[in-house]
Design a protein around this motif. Structure first.
Motif, PDB file in Angstrom:
ATOM      1  N   TYR A  38       0.823  -1.207   0.000  1.00 25.67           N
ATOM      2  CA  TYR A  38       0.000   0.000   0.000  1.00 25.67           C
ATOM      3  C   TYR A  38       0.859   1.260   0.000  1.00 25.67           C
ATOM      4  CZ  TYR A  38      -3.827  -3.101   1.206  1.00 25.67           C
ATOM      5  OH  TYR A  38      -4.754  -4.100   1.191  1.00 25.67           O
ATOM      6  N   GLN A  39       0.233   2.349  -0.439  1.00 24.21           N
ATOM      7  CA  GLN A  39       0.817   3.683  -0.321  1.00 24.21           C
ATOM      8  C   GLN A  39      -0.238   4.581   0.308  1.00 24.21           C
ATOM      9  OE1 GLN A  39       2.160   5.175  -4.153  1.00 24.21           O
ATOM     10  NE2 GLN A  39       4.267   4.938  -3.462  1.00 24.21           N
ATOM     11  N   THR A  40       0.216   5.535   1.102  1.00 30.74           N
ATOM     12  CA  THR A  40      -0.684   6.492   1.739  1.00 30.74           C
ATOM     13  C   THR A  40      -0.406   7.880   1.192  1.00 30.74           C
ATOM     14  OG1 THR A  40      -0.813   5.176   3.756  1.00 30.74           O
ATOM     15  CG2 THR A  40      -1.376   7.510   3.944  1.00 30.74           C
ATOM     16  N   PHE A  41      -1.466   8.548   0.733  1.00 34.84           N
ATOM     17  CA  PHE A  41      -1.394   9.924   0.245  1.00 34.84           C
ATOM     18  C   PHE A  41      -2.083  10.783   1.296  1.00 34.84           C
ATOM     19  CE2 PHE A  41      -0.686   7.395  -3.403  1.00 34.84           C
ATOM     20  CZ  PHE A  41       0.080   8.149  -4.269  1.00 34.84           C
ATOM     21  N   GLN A  42      -1.366  11.748   1.835  1.00 30.28           N
ATOM     22  CA  GLN A  42      -1.867  12.503   2.980  1.00 30.28           C
ATOM     23  C   GLN A  42      -1.613  13.998   2.798  1.00 30.28           C
ATOM     24  OE1 GLN A  42       0.052  11.151   6.546  1.00 30.28           O
ATOM     25  NE2 GLN A  42      -0.790  12.768   7.813  1.00 30.28           N
ATOM     26  N   ILE A  43      -2.609  14.791   3.189  1.00 35.29           N
ATOM     27  CA  ILE A  43      -2.448  16.246   3.255  1.00 35.29           C
ATOM     28  C   ILE A  43      -2.659  16.628   4.709  1.00 35.29           C
ATOM     29  CG2 ILE A  43      -3.297  18.491   2.515  1.00 35.29           C
ATOM     30  CD1 ILE A  43      -4.414  17.133   0.013  1.00 35.29           C
ATOM     31  N   SER A  44      -1.701  17.348   5.263  1.00 33.71           N
ATOM     32  CA  SER A  44      -1.848  17.784   6.655  1.00 33.71           C
ATOM     33  C   SER A  44      -1.329  19.209   6.793  1.00 33.71           C
ATOM     34  CB  SER A  44      -1.093  16.841   7.591  1.00 33.71           C
ATOM     35  OG  SER A  44       0.288  16.880   7.316  1.00 33.71           O
ATOM     36  N   ALA A  45      -1.663  19.812   7.916  1.00 29.92           N
ATOM     37  CA  ALA A  45      -1.185  21.165   8.218  1.00 29.92           C
ATOM     38  C   ALA A  45      -0.650  21.164   9.643  1.00 29.92           C
ATOM     39  CB  ALA A  45      -2.323  22.166   8.091  1.00 29.92           C
ATOM     40  N   PRO A  46       0.562  21.672   9.837  1.00 31.50           N
ATOM     41  CA  PRO A  46       1.100  21.712  11.192  1.00 31.50           C
ATOM     42  C   PRO A  46       0.275  22.649  12.074  1.00 31.50           C
ATOM     43  CG  PRO A  46       2.576  22.817   9.660  1.00 31.50           C
ATOM     44  CD  PRO A  46       1.474  22.240   8.855  1.00 31.50           C
TER      45      PRO A  46
ATOM     46  N   ILE B  68       1.081  20.275   4.002  1.00 34.10           N
ATOM     47  CA  ILE B  68       2.145  19.319   3.714  1.00 34.10           C
ATOM     48  C   ILE B  68       1.532  18.224   2.850  1.00 34.10           C
ATOM     49  CG2 ILE B  68       3.750  17.648   4.705  1.00 34.10           C
ATOM     50  CD1 ILE B  68       3.692  19.456   7.258  1.00 34.10           C
ATOM     51  N   TYR B  69       2.104  17.999   1.671  1.00 37.79           N
ATOM     52  CA  TYR B  69       1.611  17.011   0.713  1.00 37.79           C
ATOM     53  C   TYR B  69       2.564  15.825   0.754  1.00 37.79           C
ATOM     54  CZ  TYR B  69      -1.123  20.974  -0.692  1.00 37.79           C
ATOM     55  OH  TYR B  69      -1.983  22.041  -0.678  1.00 37.79           O
ATOM     56  N   LEU B  70       2.151  14.765   1.431  1.00 40.41           N
ATOM     57  CA  LEU B  70       3.020  13.637   1.748  1.00 40.41           C
ATOM     58  C   LEU B  70       2.542  12.361   1.059  1.00 40.41           C
ATOM     59  CD1 LEU B  70       5.328  12.549   3.630  1.00 40.41           C
ATOM     60  CD2 LEU B  70       3.529  12.106   5.307  1.00 40.41           C
ATOM     61  N   VAL B  71       3.492  11.566   0.599  1.00 42.33           N
ATOM     62  CA  VAL B  71       3.228  10.221   0.095  1.00 42.33           C
ATOM     63  C   VAL B  71       4.213   9.305   0.817  1.00 42.33           C
ATOM     64  CG1 VAL B  71       3.157   8.715  -1.928  1.00 42.33           C
ATOM     65  CG2 VAL B  71       2.624  11.143  -2.179  1.00 42.33           C
ATOM     66  N   ARG B  72       3.686   8.240   1.405  1.00 42.45           N
ATOM     67  CA  ARG B  72       4.571   7.307   2.112  1.00 42.45           C
ATOM     68  C   ARG B  72       4.139   5.880   1.818  1.00 42.45           C
ATOM     69  NH1 ARG B  72       1.903   5.380   6.531  1.00 42.45           N
ATOM     70  NH2 ARG B  72       0.227   6.660   7.338  1.00 42.45           N
ATOM     71  N   ASP B  73       5.062   4.980   1.980  1.00 43.99           N
ATOM     72  CA  ASP B  73       4.740   3.568   1.807  1.00 43.99           C
ATOM     73  C   ASP B  73       3.910   3.092   2.990  1.00 43.99           C
ATOM     74  OD1 ASP B  73       6.149   3.547  -0.519  1.00 43.99           O
ATOM     75  OD2 ASP B  73       7.864   2.420   0.260  1.00 43.99           O
ATOM     76  N   GLY B  74       3.110   2.072   2.767  1.00 43.61           N
ATOM     77  CA  GLY B  74       2.331   1.482   3.845  1.00 43.61           C
ATOM     78  C   GLY B  74       0.960   2.103   3.990  1.00 43.61           C
ATOM     79  N   ASP B  75       0.286   1.729   5.082  1.00 38.86           N
ATOM     80  CA  ASP B  75      -1.042   2.237   5.385  1.00 38.86           C
ATOM     81  C   ASP B  75      -1.117   2.542   6.870  1.00 38.86           C
ATOM     82  OD1 ASP B  75      -1.281  -0.243   6.620  1.00 38.86           O
ATOM     83  OD2 ASP B  75      -2.663  -1.065   5.146  1.00 38.86           O
ATOM     84  N   TRP B  76      -2.294   2.459   7.466  1.00 40.08           N
ATOM     85  CA  TRP B  76      -2.463   2.782   8.882  1.00 40.08           C
ATOM     86  C   TRP B  76      -1.708   1.835   9.806  1.00 40.08           C
ATOM     87  CZ3 TRP B  76      -4.844  -1.065  11.688  1.00 40.08           C
ATOM     88  CH2 TRP B  76      -5.587  -1.994  10.974  1.00 40.08           C
ATOM     89  N   ARG B  77      -1.279   0.701   9.280  1.00 35.55           N
ATOM     90  CA  ARG B  77      -0.536  -0.261  10.099  1.00 35.55           C
ATOM     91  C   ARG B  77       0.939   0.094  10.223  1.00 35.55           C
ATOM     92  NH1 ARG B  77      -2.101  -5.420   6.747  1.00 35.55           N
ATOM     93  NH2 ARG B  77      -1.885  -3.824   5.140  1.00 35.55           N
ATOM     94  N   GLY B  78       1.418   0.990   9.357  1.00 32.35           N
ATOM     95  CA  GLY B  78       2.817   1.397   9.440  1.00 32.35           C
ATOM     96  C   GLY B  78       3.451   1.584   8.083  1.00 32.35           C
ATOM     97  N   ASN B  79       4.720   1.954   8.099  1.00 37.09           N
ATOM     98  CA  ASN B  79       5.512   2.195   6.897  1.00 37.09           C
ATOM     99  C   ASN B  79       6.733   1.289   6.976  1.00 37.09           C
ATOM    100  OD1 ASN B  79       7.139   3.159   4.858  1.00 37.09           O
ATOM    101  ND2 ASN B  79       6.946   5.306   5.416  1.00 37.09           N
ATOM    102  N   PRO B  80       6.643   0.070   6.397  1.00 36.44           N
ATOM    103  CA  PRO B  80       7.733  -0.902   6.565  1.00 36.44           C
ATOM    104  C   PRO B  80       9.065  -0.476   5.955  1.00 36.44           C
ATOM    105  CG  PRO B  80       6.166  -1.670   4.929  1.00 36.44           C
ATOM    106  CD  PRO B  80       5.577  -0.433   5.548  1.00 36.44           C
ATOM    107  N   THR B  81       9.051   0.320   4.896  1.00 35.92           N
ATOM    108  CA  THR B  81      10.298   0.726   4.247  1.00 35.92           C
ATOM    109  C   THR B  81      10.838   2.038   4.809  1.00 35.92           C
ATOM    110  OG1 THR B  81       9.165   2.019   2.546  1.00 35.92           O
ATOM    111  CG2 THR B  81       9.555  -0.323   2.056  1.00 35.92           C
ATOM    112  N   GLY B  82       9.986   2.809   5.464  1.00 32.65           N
ATOM    113  CA  GLY B  82      10.391   4.119   5.955  1.00 32.65           C
ATOM    114  C   GLY B  82      10.459   5.167   4.853  1.00 32.65           C
ATOM    115  N   ARG B  83      10.101   4.775   3.624  1.00 33.57           N
ATOM    116  CA  ARG B  83      10.179   5.685   2.484  1.00 33.57           C
ATOM    117  C   ARG B  83       9.001   6.660   2.512  1.00 33.57           C
ATOM    118  NH1 ARG B  83      11.296   2.193  -2.347  1.00 33.57           N
ATOM    119  NH2 ARG B  83       9.230   1.489  -1.763  1.00 33.57           N
TER     120      ARG B  83
END
Length: 144
Positions: free
Chosen positions: A16-24, A101-116
């Motif tokens: 999975y990949q997670t696409f997230q928009i957040s604001a500090p 912040i426009y973020l894309v990371r590997d994994g889903d709500w369970r975590g990011n196994p690669t840390g990418r």
């Protein structure tokens, strides 16, 4: 706190990949009129100045000589100077907004196994990345 109700994913977290928009929190930045939907930028605006006062003389001098904005100038019957500014130019206010912040990371709500993870500078780039990702998924589904 309400418990989140999630379906159990069909694949491993690495698929999975997670696409997230957040604001500090508690952070604002100076923003351009167009970014914040400024009505003065969108429609133009008027500034009325009383040049009979010292402050009015200073304001008028700034508008005429240093503002760098496009305007028309008129006098009213009561002695005020009205500066009519055209739309689509920066107004005189300082606008602030919360950065996104426009973020894309590997994994889903369970975590990011690669840390990418990667952050996009522009919302359009993030949207394009998301669209391409969805198209890859659709293509894989069609192949079976």
């Amino acid at each position: 706190m309400q418990q989140v109700n999630r379906l159990q994913p069909a694949m491993d977290v690495g698929a999975y990949q997670t696409f997230q928009i957040s604001a500090p929190r508690d952070t604002t930045v100076v923003a351009a009129c167009e970014q914040v939907g400024c009505a003065a930028w969108q429609f133009g605006w008027e500034s009325k100045v009383d040049e009979a006062t010292q402050l009015g003389q200073q304001q008028a001098a700034y508008i005429r000589q240093k503002s760098g904005r496009t305007f028309r100038e008129q006098r009213t019957g009561d002695g005020l100077t009205v500066f009519r500014f055209e739309a689509h130019q920066r107004c005189f206010a300082e606008h602030r907004t919360r950065p996104e912040i426009y973020l894309v990371r590997d994994g889903d709500w369970r975590g990011n196994p690669t840390g990418r993870r990667r952050m996009h500078e522009r919302p359009a780039d993030w949207g394009e990345d998301l669209g391409e990702h969805q198209q890859r998924i659709a293509d894989q589904q069609q192949k079976g």
